[in-house]
Scaffold this active site. Structure first.
Site, PDB file in Angstrom:
ATOM      1  N   TYR A 240      10.695  91.928 -21.801  1.00 42.76           N
ATOM      2  CA  TYR A 240      10.075  91.750 -23.118  1.00 42.76           C
ATOM      3  C   TYR A 240      10.789  90.679 -23.931  1.00 42.76           C
ATOM      4  O   TYR A 240      11.990  90.507 -23.785  1.00 42.76           O
ATOM      5  CB  TYR A 240      10.110  93.067 -23.894  1.00 42.76           C
ATOM      6  CG  TYR A 240       9.197  94.146 -23.377  1.00 42.76           C
ATOM      7  CD1 TYR A 240       8.240  93.900 -22.406  1.00 42.76           C
ATOM      8  CD2 TYR A 240       9.309  95.449 -23.868  1.00 42.76           C
ATOM      9  CE1 TYR A 240       7.412  94.916 -21.946  1.00 42.76           C
ATOM     10  CE2 TYR A 240       8.491  96.471 -23.403  1.00 42.76           C
ATOM     11  CZ  TYR A 240       7.550  96.198 -22.438  1.00 42.76           C
ATOM     12  OH  TYR A 240       6.744  97.211 -21.984  1.00 42.76           O
TER      13      TYR A 240
ATOM     14  N   GLY B 135      -5.132  96.870 -28.886  1.00 43.80           N
ATOM     15  CA  GLY B 135      -5.685  96.513 -30.197  1.00 43.80           C
ATOM     16  C   GLY B 135      -7.189  96.581 -30.273  1.00 43.80           C
ATOM     17  O   GLY B 135      -7.760  96.524 -31.375  1.00 43.80           O
TER      18      GLY B 135
ATOM     19  N   LEU C  37      -9.234  99.082 -29.943  1.00 42.98           N
ATOM     20  CA  LEU C  37      -9.732 100.249 -30.663  1.00 42.98           C
ATOM     21  C   LEU C  37      -9.502 100.169 -32.172  1.00 42.98           C
ATOM     22  O   LEU C  37     -10.088 100.940 -32.928  1.00 42.98           O
ATOM     23  CB  LEU C  37      -9.095 101.524 -30.096  1.00 42.98           C
ATOM     24  CG  LEU C  37      -9.676 101.975 -28.751  1.00 42.98           C
ATOM     25  CD1 LEU C  37      -8.766 102.979 -28.061  1.00 42.98           C
ATOM     26  CD2 LEU C  37     -11.074 102.568 -28.956  1.00 42.98           C
TER      27      LEU C  37
ATOM     28  N   GLY D 203     -10.573  97.739 -33.804  1.00 44.29           N
ATOM     29  CA  GLY D 203     -11.774  97.060 -34.285  1.00 44.29           C
ATOM     30  C   GLY D 203     -11.560  95.616 -34.682  1.00 44.29           C
ATOM     31  O   GLY D 203     -12.496  94.937 -35.108  1.00 44.29           O
TER      32      GLY D 203
END
Length: 352
Positions: free
Chosen positions: A53, A240, A242, A244
């Site tokens: 990461y 991301g 969900l 919207g």
């Protein structure tokens, strides 16, 4: 926040985990530390990282930055004993070790490297980011081919890895061992090998799981329940989708898809951003509105209703997003709403 135990280990963590994969890319250090302060203050003490990461994209010049940023926060007086740290060793990737796969020797060195970046003497949960033999994760379920492998070579590799992890646990460097992006067969074999060799039992499996992606519900859930393994559910918001934010063709500046596109990628959220997925998102948003729920809060709270040990990992690009997620903690969807979610799942199953 409620406390839970990772599988059959003695490692106790918060029931929701904060992911750190954007630290050093989309999230700068000041905001990252603000998120960590806020999480610790509300009892969300479980923090997940990885040696590769930040991601989206993974770049050789940024590998390790998320652990370093987390490490500088951990080095502040009192912080290390407030939290539980999970990190992972990366599978074959051109940005680390010239793509060389991990074995016992490499794991020993990788553990020490992560400890150094994290500025700590112990890692509470050490995970294999993905299996060397391959996996159906990362949208490979459409074309996954497991033929041509030597079962004995896989088992020998598992024994070698468990020996290294056992030594690290004995030295006090690690407390528990976990997997990620694994299959039901792989999880079973890891558990069998631990029993055969006296190595550490698998405490957790970090796989993708969300309203849009429910492959875990069947064989893996049964296996994990039988073996006392906790799911660490990553991408509970489907990267991301969900939230919207990508509806009606939107591409918000600084979003995961926009950053990927800025670095030459397709901006499709690792294959998740499909027409069928966006249709499903609209359906879940309508359902949430009918029941008076924020769709982000519903996506996370629903996870805690599932019939298996499950810790959702939430990630936030900035402190504002984190506050939005926190506002929904402690809410539980009704049985009626969960039944309606299952009905929608049958209509919009596996949209990516």
């Amino acid at each position: 926040m409620k406390r839970v135990t990772l599988g059959g280990s003695n490692v106790e963590v918060s029931e929701i985990c904060l992911g750190t994969m954007t630290f050093g890319n989309q999230t700068d250090e000041a905001d990252a530390h603000a998120q960590l302060d806020r999480a610790a203050a509300i009892g969300m003490t479980f923090l997940d990282c990885a040696e590769m990461y930040p991601v989206n994209p993974v770049r050789a010049e940024t590998v390790g930055k998320s652990e370093e940023i987390l490490g500088r926060w951990l080095a502040r007086p009192g912080n290390r004993n407030r939290v539980e740290i999970a990190t992972k060793i990366t599978g074959p990737n051109a940005n680390l070790r010239d793509g060389k796969p991990y074995d016992g020797a490499i794991i020993r060195q990788a553990i020490d490297n992560s400890l150094s970046r994290l500025q700590t003497d112990r890692i509470d949960l050490y995970q294999l980011h993905w299996p060397l033999r391959g996996t159906w994760a990362f949208r490979r379920n459409w074309d996954f081919d497991s033929t041509g492998r030597s079962k004995q070579q896989v088992l020998d590799h598992m024994a070698d890895v468990l020996e290294a992890v056992t030594d690290a646990i004995g030295a006090g460097k690690l407390r528990a061992f976990g997997l990620s992006n694994e299959t039901a067969w792989g999880l079973t074999r890891w558990c069998d090998m631990a029993e055969r060799t006296g190595g550490p039992r698998v405490a957790s499996i970090q796989n993708e799981y969300s309203l849009l992606y429910r492959l875990y519900d069947t064989d893996l859930a049964e296996t994990a329940n039988a073996e006392e393994v906790t799911l660490l559910a990553y991408s509970p918001l489907a990267a991301g989708l969900l939230s919207g934010k990508y509806r009606d063709g939107a591409m918000p500046a600084g979003s995961r898809a926009a950053v990927d596109r800025a670095h030459g990628g397709p901006g499709l959220l690792g294959g998740r951003k499909t027409e069928r997925a966006l249709e499903a998102v609209s359906a879940y948003h309508e359902l949430a509105a009918e029941h008076g729920w924020d769709p982000v809060h519903l996506a996370i709270a629903w996870q805690l209703t599932r019939p298996f040990r499950n810790i959702p990992i939430i990630g936030a690009t900035d402190i504002e997003q984190l506050e939005h997620g926190i506002a929904g903690f402690g809410k539980t969807p009704s049985e009626e709403l969960c039944k309606a979610i299952d009905d929608l799942h049958r209509q919009h199953g596996l949209p990516y």
